[in-house]
Structures are given as structure tokens and as C-alpha cells.
Design a protein around this motif. Structure first.
Motif, PDB file in Angstrom:
ATOM      1  N   HIS A   1       0.826  -1.209   0.000  1.00 52.78           N
ATOM      2  CA  HIS A   1       0.000   0.000   0.000  1.00 52.78           C
ATOM      3  C   HIS A   1       0.862   1.261   0.000  1.00 52.78           C
TER       4      HIS A   1
ATOM      5  N   LEU B   1       1.646   1.660  -3.649  1.00 56.82           N
ATOM      6  CA  LEU B   1       0.515   2.209  -4.394  1.00 56.82           C
ATOM      7  C   LEU B   1       0.291   3.692  -4.067  1.00 56.82           C
TER       8      LEU B   1
ATOM      9  N   ARG C   1       0.318   6.641  -6.620  1.00 52.25           N
ATOM     10  CA  ARG C   1      -0.866   7.503  -6.697  1.00 52.25           C
ATOM     11  C   ARG C   1      -0.469   8.976  -6.680  1.00 52.25           C
TER      12      ARG C   1
ATOM     13  N   VAL D   1      -8.100   8.685  -8.467  1.00 49.00           N
ATOM     14  CA  VAL D   1      -7.695   7.312  -8.188  1.00 49.00           C
ATOM     15  C   VAL D   1      -8.536   6.782  -7.026  1.00 49.00           C
TER      16      VAL D   1
ATOM     17  N   ARG E   1      -9.322   3.999  -4.314  1.00 45.47           N
ATOM     18  CA  ARG E   1      -8.550   2.982  -3.605  1.00 45.47           C
ATOM     19  C   ARG E   1      -9.472   1.977  -2.930  1.00 45.47           C
TER      20      ARG E   1
ATOM     21  N   TYR F   1      -8.496  -1.025  -0.813  1.00 43.08           N
ATOM     22  CA  TYR F   1      -7.381  -1.739  -0.212  1.00 43.08           C
ATOM     23  C   TYR F   1      -7.846  -2.742   0.841  1.00 43.08           C
TER      24      TYR F   1
ATOM     25  N   VAL G   1       4.708  -0.671 -10.947  1.00 45.25           N
ATOM     26  CA  VAL G   1       3.320  -0.243 -10.780  1.00 45.25           C
ATOM     27  C   VAL G   1       3.090   1.099 -11.475  1.00 45.25           C
TER      28      VAL G   1
ATOM     29  N   ALA H   1       0.229   2.009 -14.105  1.00 40.41           N
ATOM     30  CA  ALA H   1      -0.740   3.046 -13.751  1.00 40.41           C
ATOM     31  C   ALA H   1      -0.714   4.190 -14.759  1.00 40.41           C
TER      32      ALA H   1
ATOM     33  N   PHE I   1      -7.237   1.410  -7.899  1.00 33.77           N
ATOM     34  CA  PHE I   1      -6.195   0.593  -7.288  1.00 33.77           C
ATOM     35  C   PHE I   1      -6.888  -0.343  -6.295  1.00 33.77           C
TER      36      PHE I   1
ATOM     37  N   THR J   1      -6.388  -4.024  -3.847  1.00 29.27           N
ATOM     38  CA  THR J   1      -5.505  -5.065  -3.324  1.00 29.27           C
ATOM     39  C   THR J   1      -6.327  -6.166  -2.671  1.00 29.27           C
TER      40      THR J   1
ATOM     41  N   LEU K   1      -2.412  -7.061  -6.767  1.00 32.95           N
ATOM     42  CA  LEU K   1      -2.622  -5.635  -6.985  1.00 32.95           C
ATOM     43  C   LEU K   1      -3.282  -5.457  -8.345  1.00 32.95           C
TER      44      LEU K   1
ATOM     45  N   ILE L   1      -4.805  -2.812 -11.174  1.00 32.99           N
ATOM     46  CA  ILE L   1      -4.887  -1.442 -11.690  1.00 32.99           C
ATOM     47  C   ILE L   1      -5.911  -1.476 -12.816  1.00 32.99           C
TER      48      ILE L   1
END
Length: 353
Positions: A197, A200, A204, A216, A218, A220, A238, A242, A257, A259, A278, A280
């Protein structure tokens, strides 16, 4: 009511148990992985909470209960979360619980996916070796060309023709930068604990600074453990993916994003009990089907002006971490999924998914 059957947790096959009301009473780790939902969020919920309405699946369950025997449906299109999956399903009635059934899901063409992973890994290694050899061969004469152009420019001393030497120098510098990018994956990873994270979040912030009209979202799973890896290399991998997603939506709208943990998964021909995933995701035009098998090859780009090196580099960096990148794309939806194994969860026998 608990319909769980001992031993199902270790199966690589995705298994669901439904009661007579089509309520989910159990799903094994392979099913959590396949459908992207944990057992805690799925159990005691109707099947439609996990899988969107699927008349063919309903008919398969009805047929199995009516005949009192297993029924298999091939190439079933199943929608779960943001994914559309093509699966084979076998429905088996439970003898000790009236109306209850076991659903076993097998990805259609799964053996082909494993073979493609193996082929992609071999091709990537061969391509990287050839690129490094080519880059080393080009570097010396390229340096000579740039040096000669600089000397010629000094002799011209501001004459009108110096604009041509400037073109030579600029183009030589551009090619040098391209060669440096080809050779970049040769750097050995500096292995240590990495919070995915944090990776990411760093990506981000970089993406939002570059694309001001982008959002973006998230999603997670904050309970994920750390992976072993080189944080800077993972950030680069990543970021390359992205950036592609942001460019696909032209820097506007939203990318996702996500996870999650996956269990009982095969990565780079090695079986792991646990890995981190992960995703995207973008909702751009998608990658043409005839390009999807070549998208990780160098100099292959679906974008005008693209170098075709970003995804090649990302794949190489992830493979150095014993992971893989999978692609799912159709018009309006593209998902690059990075799978990274949790070290210490390897399984000796390299079975298939």
C-alpha cells in the motif's frame, strides 16, 4: 447451518456450498481467489451477492437437483465484481442435506493460461537478454557519433550549420536514454520488507501530479502482510502500468487501485499458498484482442508516440520478484493484475491452478 466439508480448504478448485435457499454456506480459499470476495463477506449471503444473476447457472443447479446427480455446464459466462469469467461448473447435490448443492468451478482453458505464463516468462527472458546485448553493441558507436557531433559544433563556432549538429546530438541523447531504459532491469533488486500500500500510495501521488484531471479510487485490503522485494523496483513497475491506465482514459475520470490476498495460486510455475494481488483498473477503450498476447513485448504500443517499453520493464521487474502480471481487457474495461508471492508460503509440488 454449517455445510463445510473438511479438506476443501486445500483444494485448488473453487468450491461453493449452497443450501436449499441458494444461500452461500461455505466457500474455500480457491473460490475467494477466483471471485475476489472473502469468506466473511460471502457466507450467509445469497449466491447473487457473489455472482450476478446467471440463468445458465440456475438451470444447472435445477437440473442437478431434479436428476439427483452431478451436472456439468461448460463455458459459462459468470460476472463477479468487476470481472467477467468464462468457467466450467459442476453441480453436485448433497445427499445429507436436501436441496443443498456443491458447485465446483474450473476456469475454462486454465491449462492454456499456465502454458501462456510459462511461454511469456521464457519469451521475456530471451527478449531482455537480446535487448541488453543489442544495447551494449549500440552504445559505443552511438557515443562516437555524439562526440564527433560535439567536436564539429565547436569547430562551426555558431555557424548556421550548427543547427544540424544539434539535431544529431539531441537524437543521440534520446537513443542513449532509450538504451539506458533497456538496460535498467539488469540492476539486482535490493530485497527487504515492502508494504504494497505504500507502493501504491507513492504511485498515486506521482500519477495525480502528472494527470491533474484524474481520480484514483482505492479499494485496499489493509490486513495484507508485507511482501519481500525491492520497493523502488516495485514502484517503477506499478507506475508504468498506472501511467498506461491514466493515458487510456486521457488523464480524465477515474482509475482504480485494488488489493487482495489470493490463496493456492501458481506463479511462474511455482505453487504458493498465499500471494498478494494488486489490480490497476481503467475504463478506457480497452486493448485490442489481437494485441493482448504481444502487449508485454518491447516496442509494441497501442498508443501513438509510445515507446512500447513501459510494460516490458514492468513485467521484467515483477518476474524478478517471482511474480506475474495478468491482463484482462475488453472495450470499456482493462485490468492489469500483479501477483506477488508471500515468501515462506511456497508449496513443494508445483501443481496447476
Amino acid at each position: 447451518m454449517n455445510l463445510a466439508v473438511p479438506g476443501l480448504d486445500i483444494l485448488a478448485t473453487a468450491v461453493l456450498l449452497l443450501d436449499e435457499q441458494r444461500i452461500i454456506r461455505y466457500l474455500n480459499p480457491a473460490a475467494e481467489n477466483l471471485f475476489g470476495m472473502s469468506v466473511h463477506h460471502a457466507v450467509d449471503k445469497p449466491l447473487s451477492h457473489l455472482i450476478r444473476a446467471c440463468p445458465d447457472l440456475e438451470r444447472a443447479v435445477d437440473a442437478a437437483l431434479k436428476e439427483g446427480a452431478s451436472f456439468t455446464e461448460h463455458h459459462l459466462l459468470v460476472e463477479a465484481g468487476d470481472s467477467a469469467l468464462t468457467l466450467n461448473v459442476t453441480v453436485t447435490p448433497l445427499e445429507y442435506e436436501a436441496g443443498a448443492v456443491v458447485l465446483e468451478f474450473h476456469p475454462a482453458g486454465n491449462g492454456l493460461k499456465i502454458a501462456r505464463d510459462e511461454q511469456a516468462m521464457t519469451q521475456a527472458q530471451t527478449v531482455q537478454m537480446l535487448l541488453r546485448q543489442l544495447a551494449h553493441e549500440i552504445r559505443n558507436p552511438l557515443g562516437g557519433i555524439r562526440g564527433a557531433a560535439q567536436l564539429l559544433e565547436a569547430e562551426l563556432n555558431g555557424a548556421e550549420l550548427s543547427e544540424y549538429t544539434q539535431v544529431i546530438i539531441q537524437e543521440a541523447n534520446r537513443l542513449q536514454d532509450l538504451l539506458d531504459r533497456w538496460l535498467a532491469p539488469a540492476k539486482r533488486p535490493e530485497i527487504g520488507p515492502v508494504n504494497v500500500h505504500e507502493v501504491l500510495e507513492r504511485v498515486r501521488s506521482l500519477i495525480l501530479a502528472e494527470f491533474h484531471g484524474l481520480g484514483v479510487r482505492r479499494e485496499y485490503d489493509v490486513s495484507l502482510p508485507e511482501v519481500k522485494g525491492d520497493q523502488e523496483q516495485l514502484i517503477q513497475a506499478v507506475l508504468n502500468i498506472a501511467r498506461n491506465a491514466a493515458q487510456a482514459v486521457k488523464g480524465q475520470g477515474e482509475i482504480v487501485f485494488r488489493t487482495s490476498a489470493v490463496r493456492q495460486v501458481t506463479l511462474a510455475m511455482k505453487r504458493w499458498r498465499l500471494a498478494v494481488r494488486l489490480d490497476i483498473i481503467d475504463h478506457g477503450p480497452g486493448i485490442p484482442e489481437d494485441m493482448q498476447d504481444k502487449i508485454f513485448f518491447p516496442l509494441v504500443s497501442g498508443r501513438e508516440g509510445g515507446s512500447g517499453l513501459g510494460l516490458t520493464l514492468a513485467q521484467s521487474l515483477i518476474q524478478r520478484h517471482e511474480g506475474v502480471i495478468h491482463l484482462a481487457s475488453e472495450p470499456g474495461y482493462t485490468c492489469f493484475s500483479i501477483f506477488l508471492p508471500l515468501q515462506g508460503s511456497g508449496i513443494r509440488d508445483q501443481g496447476s491452478d
